[in-house]
Design an enzyme around this catalytic site. Structure first.
Site, PDB file in Angstrom:
ATOM      1  N   HIS A  58      38.284 -40.434 -23.859  1.00 34.16           N
ATOM      2  CA  HIS A  58      38.403 -39.408 -23.095  1.00 34.16           C
ATOM      3  C   HIS A  58      36.892 -38.859 -23.264  1.00 34.16           C
ATOM      4  CE1 HIS A  58      42.741 -39.029 -22.830  1.00 34.16           C
ATOM      5  NE2 HIS A  58      41.999 -39.154 -21.837  1.00 34.16           N
ATOM      6  N   GLU A  61      35.491 -35.255 -25.635  1.00 34.22           N
ATOM      7  CA  GLU A  61      37.244 -35.010 -27.275  1.00 34.22           C
ATOM      8  C   GLU A  61      35.738 -35.925 -27.992  1.00 34.22           C
ATOM      9  OE1 GLU A  61      40.965 -36.042 -25.614  1.00 34.22           O
ATOM     10  OE2 GLU A  61      40.194 -37.185 -26.661  1.00 34.22           O
ATOM     11  N   HIS A 153      41.135 -39.465 -31.325  1.00 34.63           N
ATOM     12  CA  HIS A 153      41.169 -38.533 -29.966  1.00 34.63           C
ATOM     13  C   HIS A 153      40.911 -36.923 -30.315  1.00 34.63           C
ATOM     14  CE1 HIS A 153      42.793 -40.566 -26.315  1.00 34.63           C
ATOM     15  NE2 HIS A 153      42.357 -41.949 -27.467  1.00 34.63           N
ATOM     16  N   GLU A 217      45.653 -38.447 -33.120  1.00 33.76           N
ATOM     17  CA  GLU A 217      44.737 -36.964 -32.301  1.00 33.76           C
ATOM     18  C   GLU A 217      44.239 -36.177 -33.413  1.00 33.76           C
ATOM     19  OE1 GLU A 217      44.958 -35.681 -29.312  1.00 33.76           O
ATOM     20  OE2 GLU A 217      45.433 -37.714 -27.797  1.00 33.76           O
TER      21      GLU A 217
HETATM   22 ZN    ZN Z   1      42.165 -37.887 -25.502  1.00 37.14          ZN
END
Ligand code: ZN
Length: 330
Positions: A58, A61, A153, A217
């Site tokens: 992404h 990020e 991420h 994350e």
């Molecule tokens: Zn992500």
């Protein structure tokens, strides 16, 4: 080696090409760098470890992208020792340049061939290219070699448990205890186990490259350059230890909380609604009887005593996941 300058300008600094290094490096594709020790004949265990690090799947990020740039710089300047075959991947280069999550479609819903279900776009081409590269590079390993993949991420929304790992649905290969130990050492707050296969990057490397894979994350997404990388000190130490084949530090926090995905919330109608407030953080706890989401012909309601919500997002495109309902493993 300034990875980000290289990504943004496409120019390799000439000093890099001339420097004496104890590893070979290769720019395999845009944003993809392979580094391996010069003495490839050496068959010690360290040489047999493959490590895949990916960031920017992404594009907005940014903290993991900045961390990766630091690891690469430190390898090139001798501050970090390379003891593995290392593949560094910036997932979606054009989205990173534009500071956007994605250009047309979410890249992390396109792996394991799922890109074929989308009209051709930047992301579908990138997913296919990354699949090809990884299949070629990782199937060349011998059976005694191992492969770890950390897909890094940061989350869009706030999270009551700020850092967590998502483990792809069960694989054929046995779990490597040393790999799981790295998640403890990263001081993560939670681990979430998927029970169904998904089209994520970590699921792909697990299923097609025989990797021990995880999506991490690591906190909230901020603009490039706005991150305080000291917030990411624990994962930074873990990745550096993995690159250098060092022991992981002992965990300081209390034990990781463990969750499993009970159900995916699918948005399949135009009138789909999430019955949570817009800013509901990840790991919000929902009580028995509460309706989480609804659309024509379907209602998602809390059935066990309590559940937790992850990645609620009513704005996803139709046909995609609008959230995950979790139960805690005790
Ligand atoms: Zn992500």
């Amino acid at each position: 080696m300034d990875y980000l300058a290289f990504l943004f300008t496409g120019k390799l600094p000439s000093a890099v090409r001339e420097r004496q290094l104890d590893f070979h490096w290769e720019h395999v594709d845009e944003g993809v760098m392979l580094l391996q020790g010069k003495n490839t004949q050496q068959k010690n265990t360290q040489q047999q470890q493959n490590l895949i690090l990916s960031a920017g799947i992404h594009g907005n990020e940014t903290a993991p992208i900045e961390l990766m740039a630091e690891w690469l710089q430190d390898l090139f300047e001798g501050r970090l020792q390379l003891k593995v075959r290392l593949l560094l991947i910036l997932g979606n280069p054009e989205a990173i340049r534009q500071g956007r999550r994605y250009l047309e479609n979410d890249l992390n819903r396109m792996f394991s061939g799922a890109h074929q279900g989308f009209a051709l776009c930047d992301e579908s081409r990138r997913a296919q290219r990354l699949e090809q590269l990884l299949m070629t590079m990782m199937t060349a390993q011998t059976p005694s070699q191992s492969c770890w993949h950390y897909d890094l991420h940061t989350a869009i929304r706030a999270s009551l448990l700020p850092t967590f790992a998502l483990i792809p649905a069960p694989a054929q290969q046995a779990t490597d205890a040393h790999f799981r130990q790295s998640l403890d050492a990263a001081e993560l707050d939670a681990v979430v186990y998927h029970r169904e296969k998904a089209a994520t990057f970590s699921q792909f490397t697990q299923d097609y490259c025989g990797a021990q894979s995880v999506t991490l994350e690591l906190g909230k997404a901020k603009a490039l350059g706005d991150n305080d990388l000291t917030d990411f000190a624990a994962i930074d130490r873990v990745i550096r230890a993995a690159i250098s084949a060092q022991q992981f530090a002992r965990r300081q926090k209390s034990s990781i909380r463990r969750f499993e995905v009970l159900q995916s919330i699918l948005k399949s109608q135009d009138d789909f609604q999430l019955h949570l407030h817009d800013q509901a953080p990840n790991f919000s706890c929902l009580q028995h009887g509460q309706v989480i989401a609804s659309e024509t012909g379907r209602r998602y309601q809390v059935e066990p005593k309590q559940v937790w919500i992850l990645f609620p997002n009513a704005q996803v495109k139709k046909g995609l996941r609008a959230g995950l309902i979790l139960g805690e493993l005790v």
